[in-house]
Design an enzyme around this catalytic site. Structure first.
Site, PDB file in Angstrom:
ATOM      1  N   ASP A   1      10.132 -18.480 -28.077  1.00 56.99           N
ATOM      2  CA  ASP A   1       9.546 -17.146 -28.812  1.00 56.99           C
ATOM      3  C   ASP A   1       9.268 -17.482 -29.894  1.00 56.99           C
ATOM      4  O   ASP A   1       9.884 -17.856 -31.004  1.00 56.99           O
ATOM      5  CB  ASP A   1      10.733 -15.935 -28.764  1.00 56.99           C
TER       6      ASP A   1
ATOM      7  N   LYS B   1       9.069 -12.968 -11.342  1.00 54.69           N
ATOM      8  CA  LYS B   1       9.499 -14.556 -12.035  1.00 54.69           C
ATOM      9  C   LYS B   1      10.953 -14.583 -11.887  1.00 54.69           C
ATOM     10  O   LYS B   1      11.923 -13.601 -12.218  1.00 54.69           O
ATOM     11  CB  LYS B   1       9.176 -14.564 -13.462  1.00 54.69           C
TER      12      LYS B   1
ATOM     13  N   HIS C   1      19.011 -24.675 -14.056  1.00 54.67           N
ATOM     14  CA  HIS C   1      19.424 -25.868 -13.604  1.00 54.67           C
ATOM     15  C   HIS C   1      20.606 -26.518 -13.906  1.00 54.67           C
ATOM     16  O   HIS C   1      21.202 -27.347 -13.372  1.00 54.67           O
ATOM     17  CB  HIS C   1      18.242 -26.744 -13.647  1.00 54.67           C
TER      18      HIS C   1
ATOM     19  N   ASP D   1       1.001 -11.550 -21.619  1.00 50.77           N
ATOM     20  CA  ASP D   1       1.964 -10.614 -21.518  1.00 50.77           C
ATOM     21  C   ASP D   1       1.402  -9.123 -22.020  1.00 50.77           C
ATOM     22  O   ASP D   1       0.683  -9.034 -23.087  1.00 50.77           O
ATOM     23  CB  ASP D   1       2.934 -11.029 -22.828  1.00 50.77           C
TER      24      ASP D   1
ATOM     25  N   GLU E   1      12.235 -12.000 -16.527  1.00 45.07           N
ATOM     26  CA  GLU E   1      12.730 -12.752 -15.465  1.00 45.07           C
ATOM     27  C   GLU E   1      13.796 -11.818 -14.717  1.00 45.07           C
ATOM     28  O   GLU E   1      14.485 -11.022 -15.407  1.00 45.07           O
ATOM     29  CB  GLU E   1      13.386 -13.951 -15.754  1.00 45.07           C
TER      30      GLU E   1
ATOM     31  N   GLU F   1       5.745 -22.204 -12.738  1.00 43.29           N
ATOM     32  CA  GLU F   1       5.599 -22.499 -14.355  1.00 43.29           C
ATOM     33  C   GLU F   1       6.533 -23.510 -14.574  1.00 43.29           C
ATOM     34  O   GLU F   1       7.420 -24.000 -14.152  1.00 43.29           O
ATOM     35  CB  GLU F   1       6.184 -21.333 -14.951  1.00 43.29           C
ATOM     36  N   ASN F   2       6.094 -24.338 -15.801  1.00 45.73           N
ATOM     37  CA  ASN F   2       6.887 -25.392 -16.593  1.00 45.73           C
ATOM     38  C   ASN F   2       8.043 -24.507 -17.498  1.00 45.73           C
ATOM     39  O   ASN F   2       7.552 -23.535 -17.984  1.00 45.73           O
ATOM     40  CB  ASN F   2       6.137 -26.243 -17.369  1.00 45.73           C
ATOM     41  N   ALA F   3       9.040 -24.862 -17.725  1.00 45.87           N
ATOM     42  CA  ALA F   3      10.072 -24.079 -18.544  1.00 45.87           C
ATOM     43  C   ALA F   3       9.954 -24.588 -19.900  1.00 45.87           C
ATOM     44  O   ALA F   3      10.067 -23.648 -20.829  1.00 45.87           O
ATOM     45  CB  ALA F   3      11.275 -24.327 -17.891  1.00 45.87           C
ATOM     46  N   LEU F   4       9.576 -25.739 -20.040  1.00 47.05           N
ATOM     47  CA  LEU F   4       9.472 -26.255 -21.491  1.00 47.05           C
ATOM     48  C   LEU F   4       7.871 -26.704 -21.894  1.00 47.05           C
ATOM     49  O   LEU F   4       7.250 -27.149 -20.976  1.00 47.05           O
ATOM     50  CB  LEU F   4      10.133 -27.482 -22.005  1.00 47.05           C
TER      51      LEU F   4
ATOM     52  N   THR G   1      10.342 -21.517 -12.481  1.00 48.32           N
ATOM     53  CA  THR G   1      10.206 -22.206 -13.365  1.00 48.32           C
ATOM     54  C   THR G   1      10.823 -23.501 -13.279  1.00 48.32           C
ATOM     55  O   THR G   1      11.075 -23.896 -11.921  1.00 48.32           O
ATOM     56  CB  THR G   1      10.889 -21.549 -14.778  1.00 48.32           C
TER      57      THR G   1
ATOM     58  N   HIS H   1      10.003  -6.412 -21.619  1.00 46.77           N
ATOM     59  CA  HIS H   1      11.295  -6.852 -22.607  1.00 46.77           C
ATOM     60  C   HIS H   1      10.776  -7.212 -23.848  1.00 46.77           C
ATOM     61  O   HIS H   1       9.509  -6.969 -24.198  1.00 46.77           O
ATOM     62  CB  HIS H   1      11.715  -8.056 -21.774  1.00 46.77           C
TER      63      HIS H   1
END
Length: 544
Positions: free
Chosen positions: A171, A367, A372, A123, A255, A452-455, A414, A163
């Protein structure tokens, strides 16, 4: 013990703004000379770069080539496989503009390289770079990082992060927007997103004021454009070779969405439907204008009155229930306006990025959030409040993909690691169906798709799901969340290296090779001989 290695000399050199011509090639910064070499810092002009049209770059084939590093001399295209990148820690370049724990970071980069990783993502925080005031950019920490990545033989995906960091899933630190922007928020609170109860969200500037001079005489789009132009001029010597991709932040968490499900202070909790973010004065003015144009001025008095609250379920509201207001003429008007504003915002920011980075050799990406939960309902409530007009009756991702295709940007999506069976039954989740829908939208629009993976996941089931999705969707690249000490732990690291190999092989090899007979805690069995010193350094970094 935190180990750091600072660069004592800034690699930046002030330029005379009056000397710049709009049609001139951007200035490049020549890499820092090695210590003791006696070399002097100098600026040079970039050689002209031949480039494809943005329409050609938008094709899945071109996107795959770009993600796999079609130029620059650090590797060849992987063919049928998918390149794997790894997200660096959020605070890699912290609030003071310095690289954190540089020695440990260098060892970790070497470990990733030896494990077959293509590169890393970082980032580029607006709140760090422009913290001292408007147009006062500090790129020194990122310059040090770019050189570290180059020395490690890796590539970089750099995120223009407009952001705030803090208040969302994952975070781990707090990096607010620049102080001078926060001062503007205090004097004009309506420049940030606002919900029906009047709660303000400081994560990102409201898209309602994109074209208004609310930031000390400049519009947000102008501010983002100036920031990206300064980045390009500083790093153009690395663009297209070390820096292969620019991901353009378009909203909270980077995003393209509204901040409809903020976790800060317990405002939202999974699997709540979230709330519409259209109550700052700029968004309200736009809504009023749209309602008048539609011949229904009464529709412009505010968002839906029956849309419920953050933590509620669809059937608990009048708007989102099975045959609720969402499927009426008014519902279609409001959702069309709300999602249309988001698409226009994405198009504006990406148009600015396209103009800045055209010809540099770096790919653009954006992104899109993998929302979901409540996907199995008719209204898809959580997606609607986030700005994706996706329902049982309407494909909300086709217009997103079409917009990205116009700007030559890869669609980065994601939740690639998730399976339906792993989700709570009451939440109406279907990440697998959602990924398939987005994949179809990307193919129809001929836009490249990355994931990407979300978690944070280290288990074999998650890795296997990503491998299968990458093979079926033809992902141009996959960026793994995230590099930390856990990743280098014995079992996790073995699973990860196996995953990287399987991705490179197009899903054909999913297990560790037989050479790892000792089930070593690190990756020594996969190292080339020249990487042995890096193995020792990585082992030390994992316990620092």
């Amino acid at each position: 013990m935190a180990l750091t290695l600072r660069s004592s000399t800034s690699f930046l050199s002030p330029l005379d703004p009056s000397s710049k011509r709009e049609d001139a090639p951007p200035c490049c910064v020549v890499p820092m000379p090695a210590p003791g070499s006696g070399g002097r810092l100098r600026l040079a002009r970039a050689a002209p770069v031949e480039h494809a049209t943005m329409e050609e770059m938008a094709s899945p084939e071109a996107a795959t080539l770009l993600h796999h590093g079609g130029g620059g001399g650090q590797g060849q295209r992987r063919g049928k496989g998918t390149a794997v990148y790894v997200m660096l820690p959020l605070e890699t370049v912290g609030a003071g503009g310095k690289v954190a724990r540089a020695r440990a970071l260098a060892a970790s980069l070497a470990a990733l390289r030896s494990g077959g990783v293509e590169g890393v993502m970082v980032d580029v925080w607006w709140g760090v770079v422009e913290r001292e005031g408007p147009r006062r950019y500090d790129w020194e920490g990122y310059g040090e990082l770019v050189r570290m990545v180059e020395r490690a033989g890796l590539r970089l995906q750099m995120v223009m992060s407009f952001h705030q960091c803090g208040g969302n899933v994952g975070d781990s630190c707090n990096i607010p927007l620049p102080g001078w922007v926060l001062e503007e928020m205090k004097s004009n609170p309506d420049i940030v997103y606002t919900d029906r109860s009047g709660r303000r969200n400081p994560e990102y500037i409201s898209l309602g004021c994109d074209t208004l001079p609310v930031l000390k005489g400049r519009t947000p789009i102008q501010v983002y454009s100036d920031y990206m132009r300064s980045f390009r001029d500083t790093f153009c010597g690395y663009l297209g070779n070390t820096i292969v991709e620019i991901q353009v932040g378009l909203g909270p968490c980077g995003e393209l969405r509204y901040p409809s499900y903020p976790e800060a202070n317990g405002t939202w909790r999974f699997p709540g439907i979230g709330e519409f973010q259209c109550y700052d004065k700029y968004m309200r003015a736009s809504l009023q204008q749209a309602a008048a144009a539609a011949g229904h001025e009464e529709w412009g008095r505010g968002g839906p009155h029956d849309a419920g609250e953050y933590k509620q379920f669809p059937e608990e509201t009048g708007f989102f229930r099975r045959d609720g207001t969402w499927c009426t003429e008014y519902g279609d008007f409001f959702l069309g306006w709300y999602s249309g504003m988001l698409l226009e915002h994405g198009d504006r920011v990406l148009a600015a990025a396209e103009a800045v980075f055209r010809g540099t050799g770096a790919a653009l990406s954006a992104k899109v959030a993998g929302i979901h939960w409540h996907y199995r309902t008719r209204s898809h409530a959580a997606e609607l409040t986030a700005g994706y007009y996706n329902t049982r009756r309407r494909d909300g991702y086709a217009p997103v993909a079409a917009m990205l295709a116009r700007r030559g940007a890869v669609l980065n999506f994601t939740c690639m690691e998730m399976r339906d069976e792993q989700q709570p039954e009451h939440a109406g989740c279907s990440p697998e169906q959602l990924v398939r829908q987005v994949r179809s939208a990307a193919r129809a629009a001929r836009v490249g798709l990355a994931g990407e993976n979300a978690l944070e996941r280290y288990d074999e089931a998650a890795f296997a799901q990503v491998v299968a999705t990458a093979a079926s969707a033809g992902l141009g690249a996959f960026t793994y969340l995230r590099m930390n000490k856990k990743l280098f732990d014995g079992d996790n690291w073995r699973q990860f290296v196996s995953f990287v190999r399987a991705m490179a092989d197009g899903g054909e090899r999913a297990a560790l090779p037989s050479c790892d007979t000792e089930q070593s805690d690190l990756y020594v069995g996969f190292l080339e001989k020249r990487a042995a010193p890096e193995a020792e350094a990585a082992a030390a970094a994992a316990v620092v």
